[in-house]
Scaffold this active site. Structure first.
Site, PDB file in Angstrom:
ATOM      1  N   CYS A 175      41.280 -18.260  13.500  1.00  0.00           N
ATOM      2  CA  CYS A 175      42.458 -17.601  12.927  1.00  0.00           C
ATOM      3  C   CYS A 175      42.757 -18.239  11.572  1.00  0.00           C
ATOM      4  O   CYS A 175      42.406 -19.394  11.338  1.00  0.00           O
ATOM      5  CB  CYS A 175      43.674 -17.788  13.823  1.00  0.00           C
ATOM      6  SG  CYS A 175      43.466 -17.084  15.468  1.00  0.00           S
ATOM      7  N   LYS A 195      50.783  -3.784  29.643  1.00  0.00           N
ATOM      8  CA  LYS A 195      52.078  -3.848  28.947  1.00  0.00           C
ATOM      9  C   LYS A 195      53.011  -2.771  29.455  1.00  0.00           C
ATOM     10  O   LYS A 195      52.591  -1.645  29.714  1.00  0.00           O
ATOM     11  CB  LYS A 195      51.874  -3.625  27.449  1.00  0.00           C
ATOM     12  CG  LYS A 195      51.122  -4.715  26.737  1.00  0.00           C
ATOM     13  CD  LYS A 195      51.038  -4.407  25.252  1.00  0.00           C
ATOM     14  CE  LYS A 195      50.270  -5.494  24.516  1.00  0.00           C
ATOM     15  NZ  LYS A 195      48.862  -5.549  24.943  1.00  0.00           N
ATOM     16  N   ARG A 235      40.990  -2.780  30.026  1.00  0.00           N
ATOM     17  CA  ARG A 235      42.065  -2.727  31.022  1.00  0.00           C
ATOM     18  C   ARG A 235      42.552  -1.289  31.202  1.00  0.00           C
ATOM     19  O   ARG A 235      42.856  -0.858  32.298  1.00  0.00           O
ATOM     20  CB  ARG A 235      43.222  -3.604  30.526  1.00  0.00           C
ATOM     21  CG  ARG A 235      44.294  -3.906  31.545  1.00  0.00           C
ATOM     22  CD  ARG A 235      45.460  -4.705  30.947  1.00  0.00           C
ATOM     23  NE  ARG A 235      45.133  -5.568  29.854  1.00  0.00           N
ATOM     24  CZ  ARG A 235      44.874  -6.875  29.964  1.00  0.00           C
ATOM     25  NH1 ARG A 235      44.911  -7.462  31.133  1.00  0.00           N
ATOM     26  NH2 ARG A 235      44.591  -7.586  28.889  1.00  0.00           N
ATOM     27  N   TYR A 236      42.652  -0.564  30.099  1.00  0.00           N
ATOM     28  CA  TYR A 236      43.157   0.809  30.119  1.00  0.00           C
ATOM     29  C   TYR A 236      41.974   1.762  29.948  1.00  0.00           C
ATOM     30  O   TYR A 236      40.984   1.420  29.304  1.00  0.00           O
ATOM     31  CB  TYR A 236      44.149   1.028  28.970  1.00  0.00           C
ATOM     32  CG  TYR A 236      45.284   0.037  28.920  1.00  0.00           C
ATOM     33  CD1 TYR A 236      46.391   0.181  29.742  1.00  0.00           C
ATOM     34  CD2 TYR A 236      45.257  -1.039  28.046  1.00  0.00           C
ATOM     35  CE1 TYR A 236      47.448  -0.718  29.682  1.00  0.00           C
ATOM     36  CE2 TYR A 236      46.299  -1.944  27.979  1.00  0.00           C
ATOM     37  CZ  TYR A 236      47.391  -1.782  28.801  1.00  0.00           C
ATOM     38  OH  TYR A 236      48.426  -2.678  28.745  1.00  0.00           O
ATOM     39  N   ARG A 268      40.820   2.677  25.981  1.00  0.00           N
ATOM     40  CA  ARG A 268      40.691   1.692  24.906  1.00  0.00           C
ATOM     41  C   ARG A 268      40.180   0.374  25.442  1.00  0.00           C
ATOM     42  O   ARG A 268      40.403   0.042  26.610  1.00  0.00           O
ATOM     43  CB  ARG A 268      42.003   1.485  24.170  1.00  0.00           C
ATOM     44  CG  ARG A 268      43.173   1.104  25.052  1.00  0.00           C
ATOM     45  CD  ARG A 268      44.475   1.566  24.397  1.00  0.00           C
ATOM     46  NE  ARG A 268      45.666   1.196  25.121  1.00  0.00           N
ATOM     47  CZ  ARG A 268      46.194   1.916  26.100  1.00  0.00           C
ATOM     48  NH1 ARG A 268      45.600   3.029  26.527  1.00  0.00           N
ATOM     49  NH2 ARG A 268      47.306   1.531  26.688  1.00  0.00           N
ATOM     50  N   ARG A 312      46.801 -16.904  23.247  1.00  0.00           N
ATOM     51  CA  ARG A 312      45.386 -17.276  23.427  1.00  0.00           C
ATOM     52  C   ARG A 312      45.142 -18.704  22.967  1.00  0.00           C
ATOM     53  O   ARG A 312      44.032 -19.068  22.597  1.00  0.00           O
ATOM     54  CB  ARG A 312      44.479 -16.319  22.651  1.00  0.00           C
ATOM     55  CG  ARG A 312      44.484 -14.909  23.194  1.00  0.00           C
ATOM     56  CD  ARG A 312      43.212 -14.149  22.819  1.00  0.00           C
ATOM     57  NE  ARG A 312      43.231 -12.835  23.434  1.00  0.00           N
ATOM     58  CZ  ARG A 312      43.333 -11.695  22.764  1.00  0.00           C
ATOM     59  NH1 ARG A 312      43.379 -11.702  21.458  1.00  0.00           N
ATOM     60  NH2 ARG A 312      43.356 -10.537  23.409  1.00  0.00           N
ATOM     61  N   ASP A 319      53.978  -7.987  28.478  1.00  0.00           N
ATOM     62  CA  ASP A 319      52.639  -7.984  29.058  1.00  0.00           C
ATOM     63  C   ASP A 319      52.768  -8.630  30.433  1.00  0.00           C
ATOM     64  O   ASP A 319      53.054  -9.827  30.537  1.00  0.00           O
ATOM     65  CB  ASP A 319      51.684  -8.777  28.155  1.00  0.00           C
ATOM     66  CG  ASP A 319      50.312  -8.153  28.114  1.00  0.00           C
ATOM     67  OD1 ASP A 319      49.824  -7.773  29.196  1.00  0.00           O
ATOM     68  OD2 ASP A 319      49.744  -8.046  27.020  1.00  0.00           O
ATOM     69  N   CYS A 339      51.018 -19.113  20.533  1.00  0.00           N
ATOM     70  CA  CYS A 339      49.940 -18.137  20.759  1.00  0.00           C
ATOM     71  C   CYS A 339      49.594 -17.962  22.231  1.00  0.00           C
ATOM     72  O   CYS A 339      49.411 -18.944  22.953  1.00  0.00           O
ATOM     73  CB  CYS A 339      48.704 -18.595  20.009  1.00  0.00           C
ATOM     74  SG  CYS A 339      47.257 -17.574  20.328  1.00  0.00           S
ATOM     75  N   ASP A 379      54.616 -14.316  25.812  1.00  0.00           N
ATOM     76  CA  ASP A 379      53.762 -14.546  26.986  1.00  0.00           C
ATOM     77  C   ASP A 379      53.911 -15.996  27.443  1.00  0.00           C
ATOM     78  O   ASP A 379      54.186 -16.887  26.640  1.00  0.00           O
ATOM     79  CB  ASP A 379      52.300 -14.263  26.630  1.00  0.00           C
ATOM     80  CG  ASP A 379      52.073 -12.793  26.338  1.00  0.00           C
ATOM     81  OD1 ASP A 379      52.532 -11.957  27.135  1.00  0.00           O
ATOM     82  OD2 ASP A 379      51.454 -12.478  25.307  1.00  0.00           O
ATOM     83  N   CYS A 401      49.254 -20.356  15.520  1.00  0.00           N
ATOM     84  CA  CYS A 401      50.663 -20.167  15.875  1.00  0.00           C
ATOM     85  C   CYS A 401      50.973 -21.007  17.107  1.00  0.00           C
ATOM     86  O   CYS A 401      50.205 -20.980  18.082  1.00  0.00           O
ATOM     87  CB  CYS A 401      50.916 -18.686  16.152  1.00  0.00           C
ATOM     88  SG  CYS A 401      50.251 -17.613  14.851  1.00  0.00           S
TER      89      CYS A 401
HETATM   90  S1  SF4 Z   1      48.924 -15.499  17.602  1.00  0.00           S
HETATM   91 FE1  SF4 Z   1      47.112 -16.674  18.262  1.00  0.00          FE
HETATM   92  S2  SF4 Z   1      45.384 -15.283  17.925  1.00  0.00           S
HETATM   93 FE2  SF4 Z   1      47.110 -14.518  16.680  1.00  0.00          FE
HETATM   94  S3  SF4 Z   1      46.868 -15.503  14.649  1.00  0.00           S
HETATM   95 FE3  SF4 Z   1      48.263 -16.792  15.846  1.00  0.00          FE
HETATM   96  S4  SF4 Z   1      46.899 -18.317  16.753  1.00  0.00           S
HETATM   97 FE4  SF4 Z   1      45.587 -16.640  16.126  1.00  0.00          FE
END
Ligand code: SF4
Length: 365
Positions: free
Chosen positions: A116, A330, A103-104, A107, A125, A323, A123, A286, A120
């Site tokens: 993972c 960001k 994107r940038y 990087r 993603r 973001d 999350c 997000d 979470c």
């Molecule tokens: S925020 Fe999402 S990508 Fe990061 S550790 Fe938690 S579940 Fe995994």
């Protein structure tokens, strides 16, 4: 992605006590039996993962426990709002080849896997991580991703992410860093991870050595959201990286019911600095599906940042970041301290107590 997850099961190295089902959470005493059905309904869409370390940090007598809130499924996750999206940061639009987000200019992200140590509930993603997704970037896709990085001479920093890159075995990570080592224009490798807090025993001197064998400057960005996550074992894990010569940064998400009060944020940022980790980003949540119950209004986030500035050392100040949905990247959204009264000449600057001052100071009449 390599769909043959079974062939790599030995390398997923999930510790045996990671809780992955409603039944396991009930058996561990983390949720009452009566919530089992609700948790199973959520688990049909979003993965569960609570490591033994994280489970040990949960106070199951506290219905509002901030660690439990991050990892124990909640029926609210099945309520999706129209403004929530599966790819809230717009990664797909900036993915020239599988596994790369560029994107940038200087990087690129290299997304190595969808696994993972913990899952979470907020999350960004969440639509793509977990056992229902293909596990690793397969050999051909990895070769194409490395080829892309090698061809783009402007890529100065490669950010290893996923999923969590430190759930990879040391052998697999060694293969990744040796390929990056061969690309001269890549000077910095950064890894984003939750492993030091979620599964600290995985962080070993051997692992640090693998990362440093790249010959590049290596940074590790730790994701933690509550000061209790910075347990003695987590601090020792971070020290293994830092003592080996790998500097660490923090990233946290501002989460309702977890860290959206000044006392908790103060303790969290101080815990990072005391562990020699520089607070880097405090993310605005997000808009991922089913995460509205974690939302903190930006005005409240700015107020918390103002309070943090007023009471805590400058070392403890993260950047408050948004973001921008749609892949626009960001931007810092912290409070403004400077107002331009007459362009380039006179400003009003606000001090840490909220008082205003004209700058440069006006000559007495
Ligand atoms: S925020 Fe999402 S990508 Fe990061 S550790 Fe938690 S579940 Fe995994």
């Amino acid at each position: 992605m390599d769909a043959d997850a079974a062939g790599h099961a030995d390398e997923m190295s999930n510790p045996p006590k990671t809780l992955r089902t409603a039944a396991a959470l009930i058996e561990a005493g983390l949720v009452p039996q009566a919530k089992g059905d609700a948790i199973e309904r959520v688990a049909a869409t979003y993965a569960i993962g609570v490591t033994a370390t994280m489970a040990g940090l949960i106070d199951s007598t506290d219905l509002a426990d901030p660690i439990a809130r991050q990892f124990i499924p909640d029926l609210a996750e099945l309520s999706q709002r129209p403004d929530e999206m599966a790819d809230p940061t717009g990664d797909l639009a900036f993915s020239p080849v599988e596994g790369i987000v560029h994107r940038y200019p200087d990087r690129a992200l290299l997304k190595l896997l969808h696994v993972c140590p913990v899952y979470c509930r907020f999350c960004f993603r969440r639509a793509v991580v977990g056992p229902n997704s293909p596990v690793y970037l397969g050999p051909e896709a990895l070769a194409a991703a490395m080829g892309y990085i090698a061809d783009q001479s402007g890529i100065w920093e490669v950010i290893l992410t996923g999923g969590d890159p430190l759930t990879l075995s040391a052998r697999r990570l060694a293969g990744i860093v040796s390929r990056l080592k061969a690309i001269d224009h890549v000077k910095v490798i950064r890894l984003h991870t939750r492993v030091p807090v979620a599964d600290p025993a995985r962080i070993t001197a051997e692992l640090a050595g693998v990362l440093l064998s790249s010959g590049k400057t290596v940074y590790v960005a730790l994701h933690a959201n509550h000061p209790r996550e910075m347990s003695e074992a987590a601090r020792a894990a971070c020290a293994r990286f830092i003592d080996a010569g790998i500097p660490m940064l923090s990233q946290s998400v501002l989460l309702a019911g977890v860290n959206d009060d000044i006392e908790t944020l103060t303790k969290l940022m101080r815990a990072f600095v005391e562990a020699r980790i520089k607070p880097y980003y405090l993310h605005q949540l997000d808009r991922a599906p089913g995460t509205r119950h974690f939302w903190v209004p930006i005005a409240k986030g700015q107020d918390l940042m103002r309070q943090l500035r007023g009471r805590v050392s400058g070392l403890c100040q993260p950047h408050y970041m948004l973001d921008i949905p749609g892949g626009h990247g960001k931007s810092p959204i912290g409070p403004d301290y400077l107002t331009d009264l007459s362009p380039g000449k006179t400003y009003v600057v606000t001090d840490y107590k909220g008082r205003s001052h004209v700058y440069p100071p006006q000559e007495p009449q």
